[in-house]
Motif scaffolding. Structure first.
Motif, PDB file in Angstrom:
ATOM      1  N   TRP A   1      -3.065   4.380  -2.333  1.00 10.44           N
ATOM      2  CA  TRP A   1      -3.151   3.547  -3.531  1.00 10.44           C
ATOM      3  C   TRP A   1      -2.847   2.088  -3.158  1.00 10.44           C
ATOM      4  O   TRP A   1      -1.938   1.813  -2.375  1.00 10.44           O
ATOM      5  CB  TRP A   1      -2.134   3.990  -4.584  1.00 10.44           C
ATOM      6  CG  TRP A   1      -2.406   5.330  -5.179  1.00 10.44           C
ATOM      7  CD1 TRP A   1      -3.041   5.610  -6.352  1.00 10.44           C
ATOM      8  CD2 TRP A   1      -2.011   6.601  -4.642  1.00 10.44           C
ATOM      9  NE1 TRP A   1      -3.078   6.957  -6.571  1.00 10.44           N
ATOM     10  CE2 TRP A   1      -2.457   7.599  -5.532  1.00 10.44           C
ATOM     11  CE3 TRP A   1      -1.340   6.990  -3.469  1.00 10.44           C
ATOM     12  CZ2 TRP A   1      -2.247   8.944  -5.309  1.00 10.44           C
ATOM     13  CZ3 TRP A   1      -1.126   8.341  -3.248  1.00 10.44           C
ATOM     14  CH2 TRP A   1      -1.576   9.308  -4.156  1.00 10.44           C
ATOM     15  N   ARG A   2      -3.594   1.173  -3.740  1.00  9.16           N
ATOM     16  CA  ARG A   2      -3.360  -0.260  -3.532  1.00  9.16           C
ATOM     17  C   ARG A   2      -2.641  -0.836  -4.751  1.00  9.16           C
ATOM     18  O   ARG A   2      -2.992  -0.509  -5.892  1.00  9.16           O
ATOM     19  CB  ARG A   2      -4.679  -1.004  -3.300  1.00  9.16           C
ATOM     20  CG  ARG A   2      -5.451  -0.493  -2.095  1.00  9.16           C
ATOM     21  CD  ARG A   2      -6.767  -1.246  -1.901  1.00  9.16           C
ATOM     22  NE  ARG A   2      -7.497  -0.689  -0.775  1.00  9.16           N
ATOM     23  CZ  ARG A   2      -7.290  -1.032   0.485  1.00  9.16           C
ATOM     24  NH1 ARG A   2      -6.365  -1.933   0.774  1.00  9.16           N
ATOM     25  NH2 ARG A   2      -7.975  -0.479   1.468  1.00  9.16           N
ATOM     26  N   THR A   3      -1.670  -1.678  -4.530  1.00 10.94           N
ATOM     27  CA  THR A   3      -0.936  -2.307  -5.633  1.00 10.94           C
ATOM     28  C   THR A   3      -1.173  -3.815  -5.611  1.00 10.94           C
ATOM     29  O   THR A   3      -1.722  -4.355  -4.652  1.00 10.94           O
ATOM     30  CB  THR A   3       0.583  -2.042  -5.527  1.00 10.94           C
ATOM     31  OG1 THR A   3       1.145  -2.891  -4.509  1.00 10.94           O
ATOM     32  CG2 THR A   3       0.861  -0.579  -5.181  1.00 10.94           C
ATOM     33  N   SER A   4      -0.732  -4.487  -6.648  1.00 14.10           N
ATOM     34  CA  SER A   4      -0.878  -5.937  -6.712  1.00 14.10           C
ATOM     35  C   SER A   4       0.465  -6.652  -6.559  1.00 14.10           C
ATOM     36  O   SER A   4       0.587  -7.825  -6.906  1.00 14.10           O
ATOM     37  CB  SER A   4      -1.543  -6.343  -8.031  1.00 14.10           C
ATOM     38  OG  SER A   4      -0.809  -5.848  -9.134  1.00 14.10           O
ATOM     39  N   VAL A   5       1.467  -5.938  -6.029  1.00 12.81           N
ATOM     40  CA  VAL A   5       2.770  -6.578  -5.819  1.00 12.81           C
ATOM     41  C   VAL A   5       2.881  -6.996  -4.356  1.00 12.81           C
ATOM     42  O   VAL A   5       2.563  -6.240  -3.436  1.00 12.81           O
ATOM     43  CB  VAL A   5       3.937  -5.635  -6.226  1.00 12.81           C
ATOM     44  CG1 VAL A   5       3.983  -4.387  -5.372  1.00 12.81           C
ATOM     45  CG2 VAL A   5       5.271  -6.363  -6.160  1.00 12.81           C
ATOM     46  N   TYR A   6       3.300  -8.243  -4.133  1.00  8.02           N
ATOM     47  CA  TYR A   6       3.408  -8.817  -2.794  1.00  8.02           C
ATOM     48  C   TYR A   6       4.697  -8.335  -2.144  1.00  8.02           C
ATOM     49  O   TYR A   6       5.780  -8.444  -2.729  1.00  8.02           O
ATOM     50  CB  TYR A   6       3.396 -10.341  -2.903  1.00  8.02           C
ATOM     51  CG  TYR A   6       3.380 -11.069  -1.581  1.00  8.02           C
ATOM     52  CD1 TYR A   6       2.386 -10.828  -0.638  1.00  8.02           C
ATOM     53  CD2 TYR A   6       4.351 -12.023  -1.285  1.00  8.02           C
ATOM     54  CE1 TYR A   6       2.356 -11.509   0.569  1.00  8.02           C
ATOM     55  CE2 TYR A   6       4.327 -12.716  -0.086  1.00  8.02           C
ATOM     56  CZ  TYR A   6       3.334 -12.445   0.840  1.00  8.02           C
ATOM     57  OH  TYR A   6       3.323 -13.124   2.032  1.00  8.02           O
TER      58      TYR A   6
ATOM     59  N   LEU B   1       0.855  -1.178   0.000  1.00 11.33           N
ATOM     60  CA  LEU B   1       0.000   0.000   0.000  1.00 11.33           C
ATOM     61  C   LEU B   1       0.897   1.236   0.000  1.00 11.33           C
ATOM     62  O   LEU B   1       1.957   1.236   0.633  1.00 11.33           O
ATOM     63  CB  LEU B   1      -0.905   0.031   1.228  1.00 11.33           C
ATOM     64  CG  LEU B   1      -1.964  -1.061   1.360  1.00 11.33           C
ATOM     65  CD1 LEU B   1      -2.717  -0.890   2.669  1.00 11.33           C
ATOM     66  CD2 LEU B   1      -2.935  -1.024   0.194  1.00 11.33           C
ATOM     67  N   LEU B   2       0.462   2.275  -0.693  1.00 15.41           N
ATOM     68  CA  LEU B   2       1.222   3.516  -0.771  1.00 15.41           C
ATOM     69  C   LEU B   2       0.318   4.666  -0.359  1.00 15.41           C
ATOM     70  O   LEU B   2      -0.790   4.804  -0.880  1.00 15.41           O
ATOM     71  CB  LEU B   2       1.721   3.734  -2.204  1.00 15.41           C
ATOM     72  CG  LEU B   2       2.369   5.084  -2.517  1.00 15.41           C
ATOM     73  CD1 LEU B   2       3.678   5.244  -1.772  1.00 15.41           C
ATOM     74  CD2 LEU B   2       2.569   5.250  -4.023  1.00 15.41           C
ATOM     75  N   SER B   3       0.777   5.477   0.577  1.00 16.82           N
ATOM     76  CA  SER B   3       0.004   6.633   1.030  1.00 16.82           C
ATOM     77  C   SER B   3       0.865   7.881   1.021  1.00 16.82           C
ATOM     78  O   SER B   3       2.058   7.836   1.338  1.00 16.82           O
ATOM     79  CB  SER B   3      -0.547   6.411   2.440  1.00 16.82           C
ATOM     80  OG  SER B   3      -1.501   5.360   2.464  1.00 16.82           O
ATOM     81  N   LYS B   4       0.242   9.001   0.682  1.00 18.86           N
ATOM     82  CA  LYS B   4       0.911  10.298   0.754  1.00 18.86           C
ATOM     83  C   LYS B   4       0.813  10.819   2.184  1.00 18.86           C
ATOM     84  O   LYS B   4      -0.235  10.737   2.815  1.00 18.86           O
ATOM     85  CB  LYS B   4       0.235  11.288  -0.200  1.00 18.86           C
ATOM     86  CG  LYS B   4       0.984  12.589  -0.379  1.00 18.86           C
ATOM     87  CD  LYS B   4       2.203  12.397  -1.242  1.00 18.86           C
ATOM     88  CE  LYS B   4       2.847  13.711  -1.640  1.00 18.86           C
ATOM     89  NZ  LYS B   4       3.372  14.468  -0.490  1.00 18.86           N
ATOM     90  N   VAL B   5       1.924  11.340   2.709  1.00 19.82           N
ATOM     91  CA  VAL B   5       1.949  11.951   4.031  1.00 19.82           C
ATOM     92  C   VAL B   5       1.847  13.460   3.849  1.00 19.82           C
ATOM     93  O   VAL B   5       2.721  14.078   3.239  1.00 19.82           O
ATOM     94  CB  VAL B   5       3.230  11.577   4.800  1.00 19.82           C
ATOM     95  CG1 VAL B   5       3.245  12.255   6.166  1.00 19.82           C
ATOM     96  CG2 VAL B   5       3.328  10.057   4.968  1.00 19.82           C
ATOM     97  N   GLU B   6       0.774  14.029   4.367  1.00 21.79           N
ATOM     98  CA  GLU B   6       0.556  15.468   4.218  1.00 21.79           C
ATOM     99  C   GLU B   6       1.354  16.241   5.266  1.00 21.79           C
ATOM    100  O   GLU B   6       1.427  15.846   6.429  1.00 21.79           O
ATOM    101  CB  GLU B   6      -0.934  15.796   4.346  1.00 21.79           C
ATOM    102  CG  GLU B   6      -1.824  15.063   3.345  1.00 21.79           C
ATOM    103  CD  GLU B   6      -1.526  15.432   1.904  1.00 21.79           C
ATOM    104  OE1 GLU B   6      -0.892  16.480   1.679  1.00 21.79           O
ATOM    105  OE2 GLU B   6      -1.918  14.662   0.993  1.00 21.79           O
ATOM    106  N   GLU B   7       1.920  17.381   4.838  1.00 21.24           N
ATOM    107  CA  GLU B   7       2.749  18.198   5.727  1.00 21.24           C
ATOM    108  C   GLU B   7       1.905  19.131   6.592  1.00 21.24           C
ATOM    109  O   GLU B   7       2.061  20.337   6.555  1.00 21.24           O
ATOM    110  CB  GLU B   7       3.730  19.035   4.900  1.00 21.24           C
ATOM    111  CG  GLU B   7       4.796  18.251   4.193  1.00 21.24           C
ATOM    112  CD  GLU B   7       5.726  19.175   3.438  1.00 21.24           C
ATOM    113  OE1 GLU B   7       6.534  19.876   4.086  1.00 21.24           O
ATOM    114  OE2 GLU B   7       5.630  19.218   2.203  1.00 21.24           O
TER     115      GLU B   7
END
Length: 451
Positions: free
Chosen positions: A357-362, A341-347
């Protein structure tokens, strides 16, 4: 005699038998040409030319800076050593380019001759088409193409081509990496196997040349300070000025560092909080710590590590990353079945979790990740000398690519953290107590381009 139910006829054709063996030979020759002339070979030549185009102006700049700022002491000697390394790498690239150009010339000549032979053979085979089936098919295709063109330009106005989803990136498309450019153990050779290092992509005024280093000083798992250096040369020789900035006197304890995946951005250190499924932000000026809780079910305490077949890297559940747009966090959750999973960290104050965002890579098939221009890249272990950037995920389009095919020449078996610096387009790797950097090459395609 008993009459026979079988009738045997002899057919005598005036046509010559079709030479199937010659057709198969022509097909095999065409397939050989296709397999020999690959896009990878052309891309390799383009990459070398692009690399030289980028490296030569950089070398001129470095030499000019040395002439301007040479203090006849340690700084000048180190700068000269770096320039010597650059010259060696450029000479290797020129030698490789000369060799590749010669091979390409021979390949082109051989392929031209083979294609001419195939054309002659096909012209001979076409004579066996006495009913002109092939010619009629070709004529029909031309008529269909002309009819489609007439329809498009007549009744209906021409349809404009679909524009690819674009983004603004100051560099271009990620093409390749070269190096290593820098390799040093600093002041602790052989000690502190796990850690991270790099530059602040958004430095405070007066700290543009500063570098930082975090070493996991307790059990290869925990740290409680960040070490600062006023320049790259200072880091190489191990002269830490202004020195350590301490998060807490104890190690480990609440809000200290857990795991090697650390980044510095806008004067604040981002990392996995000790014993929590959260991101901590330590402000180096105010010495204050704020935290950001990740979604319920986030794996931590070495339950969602980076791995390869032989081992997993402990306490790499959370990977912090920086690029041109800010800070990102890569992680996994139990409900996500271990995929990245990838998330943006807001300042904000305190920091907040932005879009995810969700990905399909393990994740356990991945050894490291980093961000560049809003694109997530993932690496995997090839062997003790090579790592491959094999995967990318574009946050603008949601498109995944499992065949990136960019390789990293390693100085040690394991890359334990990987950070991209948009300041100088360098990739900073921490490899078994060594700090190593690689130059990222981008292909300029204008300000807007697809990934």
């Amino acid at each position: 005699k008993v009459p026979s139910d079988n009738c045997h006829c002899e057919l005598i054709s005036s046509e010559k038998p079709f030479p199937y063996d010659k057709l198969k030979k022509a097909q095999a020759s065409a397939l050989s040409c296709t397999n020999t002339i690959t896009s990878q070979k052309a891309s390799a030549l383009d990459s070398l030319l692009l690399g030289l185009n980028r490296r030569l102006p950089q070398l001129e700049h470095d030499v000019a800076m040395l002439e301007k700022e040479d203090d006849r002491t340690l700084y000048g000697a180190l700068s000269l050593h770096i320039i010597e390394n650059e010259l060696t790498e450029i000479q290797q690239m020129i030698d490789t380019l000369n060799s590749t150009t010669t091979e390409s010339k021979h390949l082109s000549e051989n392929m031209a001759q083979q294609l001419e032979n195939i054309k002659e053979e096909m012209d001979k085979l076409e004579k066996f088409d006495t009913m002109q089936v092939v010619k009629r098919q070709q004529a029909n295709q031309r008529l269909k193409r002309d009819l489609d063109q007439c329809r498009n330009n007549g009744v209906h106005p021409p349809i404009p081509p679909t524009q690819p989803t674009g983004r603004t990136c100051p560099h271009g498309r990620f093409l390749n990496i070269t190096g290593p450019r820098v390799q040093t153990a600093g002041e602790y050779p052989g000690s502190y196997k796990y850690g991270a290092w790099g530059r602040d992509p958004k430095p405070e005024p007066g700290k543009e040349s500063w570098h930082w280093r975090v070493m996991l000083t307790s059990s290869n798992r925990y740290a409680h300070y960040v070490r600062l250096y006023s320049s790259l040369s200072s880091l190489i020789v191990g002269i830490s000025v202004p020195g350590n900035v301490q998060i807490h006197s104890s190690n480990p304890t609440t809000n200290t560092i857990q795991g090697p995946n650390v980044v510095l951005y806008a004067g604040a250190l981002y990392y996995n909080c000790y014993n929590k499924d959260a991101v901590c932000r330590f402000n180096l000026t105010s010495k204050s710590v704020t935290s950001l809780d990740l979604p319920k079910g986030t794996r931590y305490n070495s339950k969602g590590d980076f791995c390869h077949l032989e081992e997993c890297y402990p306490y790499t559940d959370l990977d912090l990353a920086t690029d041109e747009s800010g800070v990102w966090v890569v992680y996994t959750t139990t409900q996500g079945f271990g995929n990245l999973l990838l998330s943006k960290v807001e300042e904000s104050e305190p920091p907040k979790l932005g879009k995810t965002w969700r990905t399909s890579v393990y994740k356990r098939s991945v050894t490291n990740t980093f961000m560049a221009c809003g694109v997530l890249y993932a690496t995997r272990y090839v062997n003790k000398n090579m790592e491959e950037i094999f995967y990318s995920f574009d946050t603008m389009t949601g498109k995944e690519n499992f065949n990136v095919g960019i390789f990293i020449n390693k100085v040690s078996s394991d890359i334990l953290s990987l950070n991209y610096s948009p300041v100088d387009q360098m990739l900073h790797a921490y490899c078994d107590a060594q700090m190593v950097s690689y130059k990222v090459l981008f292909e300029l395609m204008g300000s807007n381009f697809p990934y």
